[in-house]
Each structure stands twice: as structure tokens, then as C-alpha cells.
Design a protein around this motif. Structure first.
Motif, PDB file in Angstrom:
ATOM      1  N   THR A   1       0.694  -1.439  -0.048  1.00 16.63           N
ATOM      2  CA  THR A   1       0.346   0.174  -0.567  1.00 16.63           C
ATOM      3  C   THR A   1       1.111   1.148  -0.048  1.00 16.63           C
ATOM      4  O   THR A   1       2.026   1.529   1.051  1.00 16.63           O
ATOM      5  CB  THR A   1      -0.906  -0.204   1.469  1.00 16.63           C
ATOM      6  OG1 THR A   1      -1.750  -0.960   1.241  1.00 16.63           O
ATOM      7  CG2 THR A   1      -1.753   1.229   1.239  1.00 16.63           C
ATOM      8  N   ALA A   2       0.870   2.067  -0.960  1.00 18.40           N
ATOM      9  CA  ALA A   2       0.944   4.058  -1.066  1.00 18.40           C
ATOM     10  C   ALA A   2       0.374   4.122  -0.130  1.00 18.40           C
ATOM     11  O   ALA A   2      -1.002   4.065  -0.336  1.00 18.40           O
ATOM     12  CB  ALA A   2       1.646   4.011  -2.063  1.00 18.40           C
ATOM     13  N   THR A   3       1.077   5.435   0.763  1.00 20.38           N
ATOM     14  CA  THR A   3       0.014   5.963   1.292  1.00 20.38           C
ATOM     15  C   THR A   3       0.322   7.918   0.663  1.00 20.38           C
ATOM     16  O   THR A   3       1.781   7.840   0.868  1.00 20.38           O
ATOM     17  CB  THR A   3      -0.109   6.420   3.044  1.00 20.38           C
ATOM     18  OG1 THR A   3      -0.202   4.737   2.889  1.00 20.38           O
ATOM     19  CG2 THR A   3      -0.846   6.619   4.173  1.00 20.38           C
ATOM     20  N   GLY A   4      -0.232   8.665   1.152  1.00 15.94           N
ATOM     21  CA  GLY A   4      -0.281   9.806   0.482  1.00 15.94           C
ATOM     22  C   GLY A   4      -1.094  10.809   1.306  1.00 15.94           C
ATOM     23  O   GLY A   4      -2.043  10.557   2.170  1.00 15.94           O
ATOM     24  N   ASN A   5      -1.184  11.759   1.417  1.00 12.54           N
ATOM     25  CA  ASN A   5      -1.484  12.757   2.343  1.00 12.54           C
ATOM     26  C   ASN A   5      -1.753  14.050   1.457  1.00 12.54           C
ATOM     27  O   ASN A   5      -1.012  14.356   0.537  1.00 12.54           O
ATOM     28  CB  ASN A   5      -1.123  13.729   3.651  1.00 12.54           C
ATOM     29  CG  ASN A   5       0.509  13.991   4.013  1.00 12.54           C
ATOM     30  OD1 ASN A   5       0.770  14.707   2.913  1.00 12.54           O
ATOM     31  ND2 ASN A   5       1.648  13.674   4.406  1.00 12.54           N
ATOM     32  N   PHE A   6      -2.228  14.990   2.056  1.00  9.24           N
ATOM     33  CA  PHE A   6      -2.538  16.639   1.323  1.00  9.24           C
ATOM     34  C   PHE A   6      -1.973  17.343   2.151  1.00  9.24           C
ATOM     35  O   PHE A   6      -2.407  17.233   3.472  1.00  9.24           O
ATOM     36  CB  PHE A   6      -4.018  16.922   0.682  1.00  9.24           C
ATOM     37  CG  PHE A   6      -4.182  16.045  -0.050  1.00  9.24           C
ATOM     38  CD1 PHE A   6      -4.858  16.662  -1.636  1.00  9.24           C
ATOM     39  CD2 PHE A   6      -5.237  15.295  -0.158  1.00  9.24           C
ATOM     40  CE1 PHE A   6      -4.451  15.839  -2.691  1.00  9.24           C
ATOM     41  CE2 PHE A   6      -5.464  14.347  -1.134  1.00  9.24           C
ATOM     42  CZ  PHE A   6      -5.262  14.457  -2.521  1.00  9.24           C
ATOM     43  N   LYS A   7      -1.328  17.936   2.047  1.00  4.73           N
ATOM     44  CA  LYS A   7      -0.484  19.318   3.019  1.00  4.73           C
ATOM     45  C   LYS A   7      -1.350  20.269   2.947  1.00  4.73           C
ATOM     46  O   LYS A   7      -1.469  20.920   4.155  1.00  4.73           O
ATOM     47  CB  LYS A   7       1.011  19.334   3.046  1.00  4.73           C
ATOM     48  CG  LYS A   7       1.975  18.242   2.563  1.00  4.73           C
ATOM     49  CD  LYS A   7       3.391  18.630   3.273  1.00  4.73           C
ATOM     50  CE  LYS A   7       4.317  17.752   3.299  1.00  4.73           C
ATOM     51  NZ  LYS A   7       5.897  18.020   3.119  1.00  4.73           N
ATOM     52  N   VAL A   8      -1.777  21.047   2.187  1.00  2.00           N
ATOM     53  CA  VAL A   8      -2.756  22.084   2.378  1.00  2.00           C
ATOM     54  C   VAL A   8      -4.307  21.673   1.767  1.00  2.00           C
ATOM     55  O   VAL A   8      -4.609  21.177   1.323  1.00  2.00           O
ATOM     56  CB  VAL A   8      -2.398  23.212   1.061  1.00  2.00           C
ATOM     57  CG1 VAL A   8      -3.432  24.388   1.395  1.00  2.00           C
ATOM     58  CG2 VAL A   8      -0.962  23.373   1.483  1.00  2.00           C
ATOM     59  N   PHE A   9      -4.677  22.499   3.489  1.00  7.64           N
ATOM     60  CA  PHE A   9      -6.747  21.571   2.926  1.00  7.64           C
ATOM     61  C   PHE A   9      -7.570  23.181   3.824  1.00  7.64           C
ATOM     62  O   PHE A   9      -6.293  23.415   4.918  1.00  7.64           O
ATOM     63  CB  PHE A   9      -6.838  20.566   3.921  1.00  7.64           C
ATOM     64  CG  PHE A   9      -6.350  19.979   4.170  1.00  7.64           C
ATOM     65  CD1 PHE A   9      -6.844  20.665   5.894  1.00  7.64           C
ATOM     66  CD2 PHE A   9      -4.944  19.225   5.141  1.00  7.64           C
ATOM     67  CE1 PHE A   9      -6.443  20.014   7.206  1.00  7.64           C
ATOM     68  CE2 PHE A   9      -4.616  18.971   5.974  1.00  7.64           C
ATOM     69  CZ  PHE A   9      -4.905  18.948   6.912  1.00  7.64           C
ATOM     70  N   GLN A  10      -8.778  22.778   4.071  1.00  5.99           N
ATOM     71  CA  GLN A  10      -9.224  23.850   4.883  1.00  5.99           C
ATOM     72  C   GLN A  10     -10.794  23.615   4.948  1.00  5.99           C
ATOM     73  O   GLN A  10     -11.208  22.593   3.901  1.00  5.99           O
ATOM     74  CB  GLN A  10      -9.568  25.746   4.056  1.00  5.99           C
ATOM     75  CG  GLN A  10      -9.838  25.790   2.971  1.00  5.99           C
ATOM     76  CD  GLN A  10      -9.713  26.957   1.728  1.00  5.99           C
ATOM     77  OE1 GLN A  10      -9.605  28.159   2.972  1.00  5.99           O
ATOM     78  NE2 GLN A  10      -9.895  27.332   1.105  1.00  5.99           N
ATOM     79  N   GLY A  11     -11.463  23.907   5.467  1.00  2.00           N
ATOM     80  CA  GLY A  11     -12.557  23.228   5.932  1.00  2.00           C
ATOM     81  C   GLY A  11     -13.274  23.796   6.733  1.00  2.00           C
ATOM     82  O   GLY A  11     -12.737  24.478   7.617  1.00  2.00           O
TER      83      GLY A  11
END
Length: 175
Positions: free
Chosen positions: A26-36
Motif C-alpha cells: 500500500t502506498a500512502t499519501g496526504n494533502f499538506k494544504v487544506f481548509q474546511g
């Protein structure tokens, strides 16, 4: 009574994804910039509505620069044309543990149901009221136009279709 607004605290939140690579790991990733943000009908974190979330696709991070560049290309997200992923809730049921809404990736919008684990509300050492939650779900990447694929010489698929989504989020109650 007026609605109460809560915004995501990005310092204490993360948005991740997982996908099978070569169907063996499994490859894992993320988003460093987000808002909500969300609104609640009271000052408590109940009767939640109007969840709005955006992730900056240019901030995708898998700890591999070549893979991140490929994800940003026209093969996948095409960040030059589609710079954000958006989610807007239609139903947010803390008691039932679900969030339903519309997820938009590139120019495709589909229904997404997330399982929710509400962590509670607490006042931090700085006097800010915070609410925490964990949300998990899965999508078919191909249903969002992320159709790039390759096959190894041995016949293994390079990237799986199912993407597992996860979010660990703290919201800060706004004055």
C-alpha cells in the motif's frame, strides 16, 4: 439562535489516502494544504450542517517526488486545470456516525459516504473550544476520471482502483 461556525485547525489535522501498489503493498499519501468549515445549530458540536472542505492538489505528498509529480500531471489530477478537491456535505449525522455529501475531483462529482467517529469537544489550554473527529471512506479512482494505469511484465496492475480516504480533524469554534 444563530448558527455557530467551526473551522479546521490544520496544525492538528491530516487528510490521507491509501492505494494498492503492484497489488502487493500500500502506498500512502496526504494533502499538506487544506481548509474546511462546518456550522452547528447550537454552540455544541451537534446538529452539524454545511461541511465544506477543499484540498490543494498541488500539496499532494507521498514522500516520493517523482510519484508526486506524476500524480499532479494530466495522467491523474491535472493540477494545472483542476487545482482543488472539494467535498460538501448533504447529511452530517454525528449520532449515526456518517457524513454524506458530494466529492469533486477534477470535473467529476459523485456521492461519498464517510464513516465518522466523533472524538468529543474540549477547551484547549489557550481557551479555544475544539471538536475532534475521524472520518474514513473509500472511492473508485476511475469513477473520478483518474484512469491512468499500467501493467508490469508479470501482469500485475501498478495502481489499484480503490482509494481509502482518511481524515483526522480538529475544528476550532469561532467567536
Amino acid at each position: 439562535m444563530a448558527n455557530t461556525k467551526w473551522v479546521i485547525d490544520p496544525t492538528h489535522s491530516e487528510v490521507t489516502f491509501k492505494v494498492k501498489h503492484l497489488m502487493i503493498s500500500t502506498a500512502t499519501g496526504n494533502f499538506k494544504v487544506f481548509q474546511g468549515s462546518v456550522e452547528t445549530e447550537t454552540e455544541e458540536f451537534t446538529k452539524v450542517k454545511n461541511l465544506k472542505f477543499k484540498a490543494d492538489v498541488k500539496s499532494v505528498n507521498t514522500n516520493n517526488e517523482d510519484r508526486d509529480t506524476h500524480l499532479k500531471s494530466e495522467d491523474f489530477f491535472n493540477v494545472e486545470k483542476f487545482s482543488e478537491i472539494e467535498f460538501t456535505s448533504e447529511k452530517f449525522d454525528v449520532a449515526a456516525g456518517t457524513i454524506e455529501g458530494k466529492l469533486t475531483i477534477k470535473d467529476t462529482t459523485n456521492l461519498l459516504v464517510l464513516m465518522l467517529d466523533f472524538g468529543g469537544v474540549v477547551v484547549d489550554p489557550y481557551g479555544q473550544t475544539k471538536a475532534g473527529l475521524t472520518a474514513n471512506g473509500k472511492i473508485s479512482r476511475k469513477e473520478f476520471g483518474l484512469v491512468w494505469s499500467a501493467v508490469t511484465e508479470a501482469g500485475s496492475v501498478v495502481v489499484g482502483d480503490q482509494i481509502k480516504l482518511g481524515a483526522e480533524v480538529q475544528f476550532i469554534k469561532q467567536a
